[in-house]
Design a protein around this motif. Structure first.
Motif, PDB file in Angstrom:
ATOM      1  N   MET A 145     -17.543 -14.005 -42.443  1.00  0.00           N
ATOM      2  CA  MET A 145     -16.905 -13.872 -41.137  1.00  0.00           C
ATOM      3  C   MET A 145     -17.431 -12.644 -40.412  1.00  0.00           C
ATOM      4  O   MET A 145     -17.691 -12.680 -39.202  1.00  0.00           O
ATOM      5  N   ARG A 146     -17.617 -11.531 -41.132  1.00  0.00           N
ATOM      6  CA  ARG A 146     -18.143 -10.317 -40.506  1.00  0.00           C
ATOM      7  C   ARG A 146     -19.576 -10.539 -39.992  1.00  0.00           C
ATOM      8  O   ARG A 146     -19.951 -10.033 -38.934  1.00  0.00           O
ATOM      9  N   THR A 147     -20.353 -11.314 -40.750  1.00  0.00           N
ATOM     10  CA  THR A 147     -21.717 -11.611 -40.313  1.00  0.00           C
ATOM     11  C   THR A 147     -21.715 -12.503 -39.080  1.00  0.00           C
ATOM     12  O   THR A 147     -22.481 -12.295 -38.137  1.00  0.00           O
ATOM     13  N   SER A 148     -20.848 -13.511 -39.093  1.00  0.00           N
ATOM     14  CA  SER A 148     -20.759 -14.425 -37.957  1.00  0.00           C
ATOM     15  C   SER A 148     -20.344 -13.686 -36.683  1.00  0.00           C
ATOM     16  O   SER A 148     -20.932 -13.874 -35.611  1.00  0.00           O
ATOM     17  N   PHE A 231     -32.148   1.133 -28.810  1.00  0.00           N
ATOM     18  CA  PHE A 231     -30.896   0.414 -29.038  1.00  0.00           C
ATOM     19  C   PHE A 231     -31.204  -1.025 -29.445  1.00  0.00           C
ATOM     20  O   PHE A 231     -30.608  -1.564 -30.388  1.00  0.00           O
ATOM     21  N   ARG A 232     -32.133  -1.638 -28.732  1.00  0.00           N
ATOM     22  CA  ARG A 232     -32.515  -3.013 -29.048  1.00  0.00           C
ATOM     23  C   ARG A 232     -33.076  -3.110 -30.475  1.00  0.00           C
ATOM     24  O   ARG A 232     -32.749  -4.044 -31.218  1.00  0.00           O
ATOM     25  N   ALA A 233     -33.914  -2.142 -30.859  1.00  0.00           N
ATOM     26  CA  ALA A 233     -34.495  -2.137 -32.202  1.00  0.00           C
ATOM     27  C   ALA A 233     -33.422  -1.915 -33.263  1.00  0.00           C
ATOM     28  O   ALA A 233     -33.496  -2.481 -34.361  1.00  0.00           O
ATOM     29  N   THR A 234     -32.415  -1.119 -32.936  1.00  0.00           N
ATOM     30  CA  THR A 234     -31.333  -0.835 -33.886  1.00  0.00           C
ATOM     31  C   THR A 234     -30.572  -2.097 -34.259  1.00  0.00           C
ATOM     32  O   THR A 234     -30.091  -2.242 -35.390  1.00  0.00           O
ATOM     33  N   LEU A 235     -30.465  -3.032 -33.319  1.00  0.00           N
ATOM     34  CA  LEU A 235     -29.755  -4.280 -33.591  1.00  0.00           C
ATOM     35  C   LEU A 235     -30.404  -5.093 -34.700  1.00  0.00           C
ATOM     36  O   LEU A 235     -29.765  -5.967 -35.298  1.00  0.00           O
ATOM     37  N   GLU A 236     -31.687  -4.816 -34.971  1.00  0.00           N
ATOM     38  CA  GLU A 236     -32.411  -5.556 -36.011  1.00  0.00           C
ATOM     39  C   GLU A 236     -32.390  -4.829 -37.353  1.00  0.00           C
ATOM     40  O   GLU A 236     -32.896  -5.349 -38.344  1.00  0.00           O
ATOM     41  N   GLU A 237     -31.810  -3.629 -37.396  1.00  0.00           N
ATOM     42  CA  GLU A 237     -31.792  -2.851 -38.631  1.00  0.00           C
ATOM     43  C   GLU A 237     -30.707  -3.348 -39.576  1.00  0.00           C
ATOM     44  O   GLU A 237     -29.729  -3.978 -39.163  1.00  0.00           O
ATOM     45  N   GLU A 238     -30.887  -3.037 -40.854  1.00  0.00           N
ATOM     46  CA  GLU A 238     -29.897  -3.385 -41.873  1.00  0.00           C
ATOM     47  C   GLU A 238     -28.945  -2.208 -42.078  1.00  0.00           C
ATOM     48  O   GLU A 238     -29.261  -1.073 -41.761  1.00  0.00           O
ATOM     49  N   GLY A 239     -27.771  -2.493 -42.633  1.00  0.00           N
ATOM     50  CA  GLY A 239     -26.833  -1.435 -42.973  1.00  0.00           C
ATOM     51  C   GLY A 239     -25.909  -1.071 -41.823  1.00  0.00           C
ATOM     52  O   GLY A 239     -25.753  -1.807 -40.852  1.00  0.00           O
ATOM     53  N   ALA A 240     -25.293   0.113 -41.951  1.00  0.00           N
ATOM     54  CA  ALA A 240     -24.335   0.582 -40.948  1.00  0.00           C
ATOM     55  C   ALA A 240     -25.086   1.162 -39.757  1.00  0.00           C
ATOM     56  O   ALA A 240     -25.726   2.205 -39.862  1.00  0.00           O
ATOM     57  N   ILE A 241     -25.013   0.486 -38.624  1.00  0.00           N
ATOM     58  CA  ILE A 241     -25.749   0.909 -37.427  1.00  0.00           C
ATOM     59  C   ILE A 241     -24.810   1.318 -36.297  1.00  0.00           C
ATOM     60  O   ILE A 241     -25.264   1.761 -35.248  1.00  0.00           O
ATOM     61  N   ALA A 286     -19.853  -1.782 -29.295  1.00  0.00           N
ATOM     62  CA  ALA A 286     -20.451  -1.034 -30.405  1.00  0.00           C
ATOM     63  C   ALA A 286     -19.376  -0.503 -31.364  1.00  0.00           C
ATOM     64  O   ALA A 286     -19.662  -0.308 -32.551  1.00  0.00           O
ATOM     65  N   GLN A 287     -18.166  -0.272 -30.843  1.00  0.00           N
ATOM     66  CA  GLN A 287     -17.076   0.206 -31.706  1.00  0.00           C
ATOM     67  C   GLN A 287     -16.698  -0.824 -32.758  1.00  0.00           C
ATOM     68  O   GLN A 287     -16.049  -0.479 -33.750  1.00  0.00           O
ATOM     69  N   ASN A 288     -17.082  -2.080 -32.536  1.00  0.00           N
ATOM     70  CA  ASN A 288     -16.750  -3.138 -33.496  1.00  0.00           C
ATOM     71  C   ASN A 288     -17.844  -3.374 -34.530  1.00  0.00           C
ATOM     72  O   ASN A 288     -17.677  -4.188 -35.434  1.00  0.00           O
ATOM     73  N   VAL A 289     -18.971  -2.675 -34.368  1.00  0.00           N
ATOM     74  CA  VAL A 289     -20.124  -2.912 -35.251  1.00  0.00           C
ATOM     75  C   VAL A 289     -20.061  -1.983 -36.454  1.00  0.00           C
ATOM     76  O   VAL A 289     -19.764  -0.805 -36.321  1.00  0.00           O
ATOM     77  N   GLU A 290     -20.347  -2.538 -37.621  1.00  0.00           N
ATOM     78  CA  GLU A 290     -20.312  -1.742 -38.852  1.00  0.00           C
ATOM     79  C   GLU A 290     -21.353  -0.627 -38.796  1.00  0.00           C
ATOM     80  O   GLU A 290     -22.484  -0.839 -38.373  1.00  0.00           O
TER      81      GLU A 290
END
Length: 290
Positions: A145-148, A231-241, A286-290
């Motif tokens: 669910m978090r991924t979706s 910012f756009r590149a960060t969206l493709e990163e793994e982990g807590a961004i 962004a406040q909702n993103v891990e």
């Protein structure tokens, strides 16, 4: 990319007990894990916490474990007087503190499970494999669910970043007209004041050069474009961004604000306001993103 909000439910059972585990999370700057377990199984809290840490990096994660006796256990067993006394105490407490309480089946079940009813649970070590099976199933749904939700957030953020990029293009176009417009306005004021000065006059040229230097926002727009791309590149990163995204929002806001202040022009001010409004929506997401 994952959202910090999610929910998952898992079940496991044998001939003695039925275990239901619910995992839910809300936003937090760091990872906080709370586990609700039967008293006899408190020693397993650390194992559950470590399992949660394996699939979540940020957020307040709550794990609720509900245990029922299995089919061979003869069903639930409780002391009527203890249950009734506890419910009445809850009603009195609620009334004394200006609250209302409406006992339902879920509350009664929680009260029954919380009381020492004489129904024996398996030892913690013996119950651990079955419990962790239920925990694993709950965390699987929780992570999905978090991924979706994270994918939905990503799509929304990309659209908003595209809007900001378009506005940067507009800001560059407007900025190119700032100095010529000022030169014309200056000359018009000089003529209105009756001053016989030409545009080629050294004093006029000096004033225009000083204004052009003060109003130049080319560096700000270059940094702004860079921050948006990061910012756009960060969206493709793994982990807590999420923290990185929050930092980039601050930097984007700084450059937008500086651009509006330096190049004091009505059309540019309008663009800056639009950018700030959109950036605020990005910050909220962004406040909702891990």
């Amino acid at each position: 990319m994952q959202s910090m909000t999610g929910f998952g439910r898992g079940e496991a059972r044998n001939e003695h007990v039925e275990i239901t585990v619910e995992v839910s999370s809300v936003n937090r700057k760091s990872l906080e894990v709370g586990v609700s377990l039967p008293r006899d199984w408190q020693s397993l809290e650390r194992d559950i916490t470590e399992a949660v840490r394996g699939c979540a990096l940020r957020g307040k994660v709550s794990v609720y474990v509900q245990v029922r006796k299995g089919a061979q256990g003869g069903g639930l067993d409780w002391d009527d007087e203890k249950v009734l006394s506890t419910v009445r105490r809850l009603e009195t407490f609620a009334h004394d503190h200006g609250m209302t309480i409406a006992p339902d089946g879920d509350l009664l079940l929680r009260v029954i499970n919380s009381l020492d009813t004489g129904s024996e649970l398996p030892e913690a070590d013996a119950a651990k494999p079955l419990l962790m099976q239920a925990v694993g199933a709950a965390l699987e749904g929780f992570a999905a669910m978090r991924t979706s939700e994270g994918e939905a957030l990503k799509k929304d953020l990309l659209e908003r970043l595209a809007f900001l990029e378009d506005q940067v293009v507009n800001m560059r176009a407007v900025a190119e007209e700032v100095v010529p417009t000022y030169r014309e306005q200056l000359f018009a004021r000089l003529q209105k004041a009756g001053l016989e000065l030409e545009l080629e006059d050294e004093r006029v040229l000096k004033e225009i050069c000083l204004f052009a230097d003060r109003a130049d926002i080319s560096e700000e727009l270059t940094r702004l474009s860079s921050h948006i791309e990061q910012f756009r590149a960060t969206l493709e990163e793994e982990g807590a961004i999420g923290r990185k995204m929050d930092f980039l929002c601050q930097e984007i806001h700084r450059e937008v604000n500086t651009s509006g202040s330096k190049a004091n022009q009505i059309e540019l001010t309008r663009i800056v306001i639009d950018c700030k409004n959109e950036l605020e929506r990005i910050r909220e997401q962004a406040q909702n993103v891990e």
